[in-house]
Design a protein around this motif. Structure first.
Motif, PDB file in Angstrom:
ATOM      1  N   THR A  30     -17.298 -18.213  24.471  1.00 11.10           N
ATOM      2  CA  THR A  30     -18.102 -18.308  23.253  1.00 11.10           C
ATOM      3  C   THR A  30     -19.548 -17.900  23.471  1.00 11.10           C
ATOM      4  N   VAL A  31     -20.003 -17.979  24.720  1.00  8.62           N
ATOM      5  CA  VAL A  31     -21.413 -17.719  25.013  1.00  8.62           C
ATOM      6  C   VAL A  31     -21.790 -16.254  24.881  1.00  8.62           C
ATOM      7  N   LEU A  32     -20.841 -15.339  24.803  1.00  9.94           N
ATOM      8  CA  LEU A  32     -21.167 -13.922  24.827  1.00  9.94           C
ATOM      9  C   LEU A  32     -21.908 -13.467  23.582  1.00  9.94           C
ATOM     10  N   ALA A  33     -22.870 -12.565  23.802  1.00 11.56           N
ATOM     11  CA  ALA A  33     -23.542 -11.898  22.695  1.00 11.56           C
ATOM     12  C   ALA A  33     -22.560 -10.967  21.991  1.00 11.56           C
ATOM     13  N   LEU A  34     -22.931 -10.533  20.800  1.00 12.21           N
ATOM     14  CA  LEU A  34     -22.100  -9.594  20.054  1.00 12.21           C
ATOM     15  C   LEU A  34     -22.133  -8.214  20.695  1.00 12.21           C
ATOM     16  N   TYR A  60     -17.199 -28.026  19.368  1.00 10.77           N
ATOM     17  CA  TYR A  60     -18.581 -27.919  18.903  1.00 10.77           C
ATOM     18  C   TYR A  60     -18.525 -27.570  17.427  1.00 10.77           C
ATOM     19  N   ARG A  61     -19.664 -27.613  16.776  1.00 10.19           N
ATOM     20  CA  ARG A  61     -19.682 -27.394  15.325  1.00 10.19           C
ATOM     21  C   ARG A  61     -19.623 -25.903  15.025  1.00 10.19           C
ATOM     22  N   ASP A  62     -18.415 -25.386  15.017  1.00  9.71           N
ATOM     23  CA  ASP A  62     -18.265 -23.952  14.807  1.00  9.71           C
ATOM     24  C   ASP A  62     -18.438 -23.545  13.348  1.00  9.71           C
ATOM     25  N   ASP A  63     -18.715 -24.528  12.483  1.00 12.49           N
ATOM     26  CA  ASP A  63     -18.987 -24.211  11.084  1.00 12.49           C
ATOM     27  C   ASP A  63     -20.476 -24.257  10.773  1.00 12.49           C
ATOM     28  N   ALA A  64     -21.300 -24.512  11.793  1.00 14.67           N
ATOM     29  CA  ALA A  64     -22.739 -24.698  11.579  1.00 14.67           C
ATOM     30  C   ALA A  64     -23.519 -23.451  11.986  1.00 14.67           C
ATOM     31  N   VAL A  65     -24.756 -23.377  11.485  1.00 10.84           N
ATOM     32  CA  VAL A  65     -25.701 -22.345  11.912  1.00 10.84           C
ATOM     33  C   VAL A  65     -26.952 -23.062  12.416  1.00 10.84           C
ATOM     34  N   ASP A  81     -35.197 -26.794  -1.013  1.00 12.17           N
ATOM     35  CA  ASP A  81     -34.200 -26.188  -0.128  1.00 12.17           C
ATOM     36  C   ASP A  81     -33.605 -24.923  -0.747  1.00 12.17           C
ATOM     37  N   VAL A  82     -33.456 -23.904   0.086  1.00 16.13           N
ATOM     38  CA  VAL A  82     -32.842 -22.659  -0.367  1.00 16.13           C
ATOM     39  C   VAL A  82     -31.334 -22.765  -0.172  1.00 16.13           C
ATOM     40  N   PRO A  83     -30.562 -22.076  -0.977  1.00 13.89           N
ATOM     41  CA  PRO A  83     -29.106 -22.090  -0.795  1.00 13.89           C
ATOM     42  C   PRO A  83     -28.741 -21.516   0.568  1.00 13.89           C
ATOM     43  N   ALA A  84     -27.791 -22.135   1.223  1.00 14.44           N
ATOM     44  CA  ALA A  84     -27.350 -21.658   2.534  1.00 14.44           C
ATOM     45  C   ALA A  84     -26.744 -20.265   2.400  1.00 14.44           C
ATOM     46  N   ARG A  85     -27.193 -19.339   3.256  1.00  9.73           N
ATOM     47  CA  ARG A  85     -26.680 -17.970   3.179  1.00  9.73           C
ATOM     48  C   ARG A  85     -26.105 -17.490   4.506  1.00  9.73           C
ATOM     49  N   GLY A  86     -26.600 -18.028   5.611  1.00 10.14           N
ATOM     50  CA  GLY A  86     -26.112 -17.586   6.901  1.00 10.14           C
ATOM     51  C   GLY A  86     -24.718 -18.125   7.207  1.00 10.14           C
ATOM     52  N   ARG A  87     -23.935 -17.354   7.941  1.00  8.15           N
ATOM     53  CA  ARG A  87     -22.589 -17.754   8.342  1.00  8.15           C
ATOM     54  C   ARG A  87     -22.522 -17.819   9.867  1.00  8.15           C
ATOM     55  N   PRO A  88     -21.591 -18.600  10.410  1.00  5.32           N
ATOM     56  CA  PRO A  88     -21.518 -18.746  11.875  1.00  5.32           C
ATOM     57  C   PRO A  88     -21.415 -17.423  12.628  1.00  5.32           C
ATOM     58  N   GLY A  89     -20.651 -16.482  12.120  1.00 10.60           N
ATOM     59  CA  GLY A  89     -20.465 -15.229  12.852  1.00 10.60           C
ATOM     60  C   GLY A  89     -21.572 -14.219  12.685  1.00 10.60           C
ATOM     61  N   ASP A  90     -22.551 -14.511  11.825  1.00 15.69           N
ATOM     62  CA  ASP A  90     -23.648 -13.572  11.598  1.00 15.69           C
ATOM     63  C   ASP A  90     -24.552 -13.476  12.824  1.00 15.69           C
ATOM     64  N   VAL A  91     -25.317 -12.392  12.881  1.00 18.05           N
ATOM     65  CA  VAL A  91     -26.304 -12.241  13.943  1.00 18.05           C
ATOM     66  C   VAL A  91     -27.428 -13.243  13.715  1.00 18.05           C
ATOM     67  N   SER A  92     -27.748 -14.009  14.733  1.00 12.69           N
ATOM     68  CA  SER A  92     -28.839 -14.972  14.651  1.00 12.69           C
ATOM     69  C   SER A  92     -30.165 -14.319  14.994  1.00 12.69           C
ATOM     70  N   SER A 126     -24.946 -14.134  18.160  1.00  9.57           N
ATOM     71  CA  SER A 126     -24.447 -14.745  16.925  1.00  9.57           C
ATOM     72  C   SER A 126     -24.905 -16.186  16.774  1.00  9.57           C
ATOM     73  N   ASN A 127     -24.859 -16.670  15.540  1.00  5.77           N
ATOM     74  CA  ASN A 127     -25.125 -18.086  15.274  1.00  5.77           C
ATOM     75  C   ASN A 127     -24.158 -18.973  16.053  1.00  5.77           C
ATOM     76  N   THR A 128     -22.907 -18.545  16.154  1.00  5.61           N
ATOM     77  CA  THR A 128     -21.894 -19.342  16.839  1.00  5.61           C
ATOM     78  C   THR A 128     -22.252 -19.561  18.302  1.00  5.61           C
TER      79      THR A 128
END
Length: 711
Positions: free
Chosen positions: A556-560, A16-21, A337-348, A366-368
């Motif tokens: 991967t499905v687990l919450a933080l 899956y796209r683990d680099d996406a948010v 468009d705003v500059p991308a700031r969120g990262r995959p591991g961040d809290v969504s 998480s976003n992931t």
């Protein structure tokens, strides 16, 4: 030979796209088709993809300008209107985590949720101005329903008038006269019970009440007694205008809504002389006012059901005021468009569920984990630009996370049901039949509410043929429901989804085909992509196929975890004994593997239950009741009658007792509507089992008997 679940049943790994948010996926869809409809309501298209992205970018820029980004939390009041989608996407684009808040939450719950996450910003509407004083860390409020640069405080809900008993009035008289006042102002004097007891002992008694008849009666009584009482018609929030002056004591009925009282107190502080006092009479929850110190008030003294506030002799500097932004301010920002700031591991996002300690607990995802789920659903069920989802789920229920980010990341459209439409099951059924809806996603009880209106309708419309996906999750599905659905929507695939908020919305699925009437329940299904499920014994060892055990999920499905609660996180997110270095989540549910590799759900281990699709910890409600003055014990049970599940609460008390009405009022002020028991009963004693524990089964039978008898 004992058969254990083969490892193949958990061989769910897939790319899956683990680099996406999630927000980035929506941006990609908007760029592909900017003119396509994204959000609709009953009047038609509210936002195209291009317009939605522009509006969300503007909000994200406002947040950026003030330092909001990854690691921050922003509250979003989930009203059923298109601007809520703008708010969710705008926060996601900023890189911050959004925290859904219900518009009907009591102010105390809203304050707790915002304070516990450290949220400094809340995005809502004008109606929220009167509710945010319970969140001391809040610095900014965005009113997306105000189109001008100026805003005005709306008149809050004042609640019901207070007509206390003679004993109540005597108690208030004692509190007032203890201050040795020469002048008193009463806000909402009603029947005049306090007026008659206090006015003869002071030089000046003034008061206002919205009931003209009450004003006439009070004035006539004062005249008969040879007393001067300046009584006028008006609401409490109009006191500074109607009765300007300086008073030794102010008396306010505490039965008014808490946000209203706190807003009125700001005005009363200008009328009560330094060193004077305010008596809040018969307050439902005195603890909500115990923190009013500093600024205008030097002390807050709880006296049973009453609160006495002491006016400061010298005002101390107040905290910096709340900054209020309107839609006008948002629209001054560029929509590029705003500059991308969120990262995959961040809290969504952080969604709050019922907690056993009396406070809700915030599940941080998480976003992931969210991207993994979104991509799996889109791929598995072919979700595309041709799909239109009928959005009926509360924004505080995690199914709504898929509704918004799942459909919008796939290029589909979201048709929002308004609050008025959602209140009428017949209207929901009409929309499902008459509009080209392809997708429904809700808890089973909500759909069951609508189903009779669908099966009885003879209306022809595009919806009968267009409906292709029916997702039901979060509660039991009656065995008869799938076939009933197919009589109305012959092309619909009905899917039973399982999981928990702690597993990124869903983590198991079962495509319901032919239903075996001998089934005890619809199967729970198999793990989705990158999820693993275990059925374990009390020592966390695998149990054989067909044997019941405790359910755990991993992958991967687990919450933080639970935001700000490492102890609770460690208790429920435990080491995975089968994959070193990873965690698994203990659901607190029972289940078993079936021979065909499907999971079967067997119910809760504890007293955490589902009510209308929401997870409710009975202990949270019990602790709320037990915390009330004179309550000795409290127990809440579920009652299943005629296919519907509700809550019933029981309590014992110490003299002089606690009226059921007061208990209900306290719960209404502190809990969401679905957590307030439909039936409350005061008992002399609670029934016990032979081993000395509370007999919950007996209480359930009592509640059922009361309900069947109409008592």
């Amino acid at each position: 030979m004992i058969d254990y679940p083969p490892s193949a049943w958990n061989a769910t790994g897939r790319a899956y796209r683990d680099d996406a948010v999630p927000a980035g996926l929506v941006v990609e869809a908007a760029r592909r088709a900017p003119d396509a409809p994204a959000v609709l309501d009953g009047t038609g298209t509210a936002y195209t993809y291009g317009a939605l992205l522009t509006a969300a970018n503007r909000l994200a820029r406002l947040l950026h300008e003030h330092g909001v980004g990854p690691g921050d939390y922003v509250g979003v009041v989930g009203r059923r209107r298109p601007d809520t989608v703008v708010a969710l996407l705008g926060v996601a684009l900023s890189g911050a985590a959004f925290v859904p808040c219900h518009p009907d939450w009591p102010a105390s719950r809203l304050g707790y949720v915002l304070s516990s996450t450290g949220a400094r910003w809340l995005i809502g509407g004008a109606a929220d101005l009167a509710r945010v004083d319970t969140a001391p860390g809040l610095t900014d409020l965005v009113l997306l329903d105000v189109l001008t640069a100026e805003h005005h405080l709306p008149v809050p809900d004042a609640g019901e008038p207070w007509d206390g008993t003679d004993a109540d009035a005597d108690r208030v008289r004692t509190l007032v006269l203890a201050e040795a006042p020469s002048s008193v102002v009463e806000l909402g004097f009603g029947s005049g019970s306090v007026l008659r007891r206090v006015a003869p002992h002071v030089d000046l008694y003034t008061g206002l009440d919205p009931d003209e008849a009450a004003v006439r009666a009070g004035t006539a009584w004062a005249k008969e007694q040879g007393l001067f009482a300046d009584l006028v018609t008006g609401y409490a929030h109009e006191v500074a205008e109607r009765l300007p002056g300086s008073y030794d004591v102010a008396v306010i009925a505490g039965t008014a809504r808490v946000p209203y009282l706190r807003a009125v107190l700001d005005q009363v502080a200008e009328l009560v002389r330094p060193g004077g006092s305010v008596v809040l009479a018969d307050v439902t929850d005195p603890a909500l006012f115990a923190d009013l110190t500093g600024g205008s008030w030097s002390a807050a003294e709880v006296r049973g059901p009453d609160v006495v506030l002491r006016r400061s002799t010298v005002d101390t500097p107040a905290e910096p005021g709340l900054r209020v932004w309107t839609r006008w301010h948002v629209e001054q920002r560029p929509g590029t468009d705003v500059p991308a700031r969120g990262r995959p591991g961040d809290v969504s996002y952080v969604i709050f569920t019922s907690g056993s300690t009396g406070n809700p607990k915030g599940v941080a995802v998480s976003n992931t984990a969210l991207v993994n789920m979104l991509e799996w659903v889109t791929t598995s069920y072919g979700v595309s630009a041709a799909d239109r989802l009928f959005q009926v789920t509360s924004f505080c229920f995690d199914l709504s996370i898929y509704d918004i980010f799942g459909l919008l990341s796939a290029g589909g459209s979201v048709r929002l049901a308004s609050a008025e439409e959602l209140a009428e099951p017949a209207r929901l059924a009409e929309i499902m039949l008459s509009e080209p809806i392809t997708f429904w996603n809700s808890a089973p009880p909500l759909f069951a509410w609508v189903l009779p209106f669908l099966t009885s309708s003879r209306r022809a419309g595009p919806g009968r043929e267009s409906m292709r996906l029916m997702f039901l999750a979060g509660d039991w599905i009656a065995l008869s429901v799938p076939d009933e659905i197919r009589t109305v929507f012959p092309n619909a695939l009905v899917v039973n989804y399982g999981g928990a908020t702690e597993t990124a919305v869903w983590s198991t699925y079962y495509d319901i085909g032919e239903v075996d009437p001998a089934w005890p329940s619809i199967p729970y299904g198999r793990p989705i992509a990158n999820a693993r499920y275990y059925v374990l014994d009390e020592h966390r060892r695998r149990v054989p196929i067909g044997e019941p055990g405790d359910l755990y999920a991993a992958g991967t499905v687990l919450a933080l975890g639970y935001h700000g609660d490492p102890a609770q996180t460690a208790q429920r997110f435990v080491p995975d004994p089968f994959v070193p270095g990873e965690r698994m989540y203990a659901f607190g549910d029972r289940g078993r593997w079936l021979p065909d590799g499907q999971l079967q759900f067997l119910g809760r281990i504890d007293h955490q239950v589902k009510i209308r699709g929401y997870r409710v910890e009975l202990g949270e409600i019990e602790s709320m009741i037990a915390a009330l003055e004179c309550v000795r014990e409290a127990v809440v049970v579920t009652v299943d009658l005629a296919g519907a599940r509700s809550l019933a609460g029981f309590y014992t008390f110490r003299p002089p007792g606690v009226p059921v009405e007061r208990v209900r009022a306290a719960l209404v002020d502190r809990l969401p509507e679905y957590m307030v028991p439909a039936r409350l009963l005061a008992l002399d004693e609670l029934p016990l089992t032979s081993n000395g524990k509370v007999d919950r089964a007996a209480l359930g039978e009592l509640a059922r008997a009361q309900r069947e008898g109409g008592a």
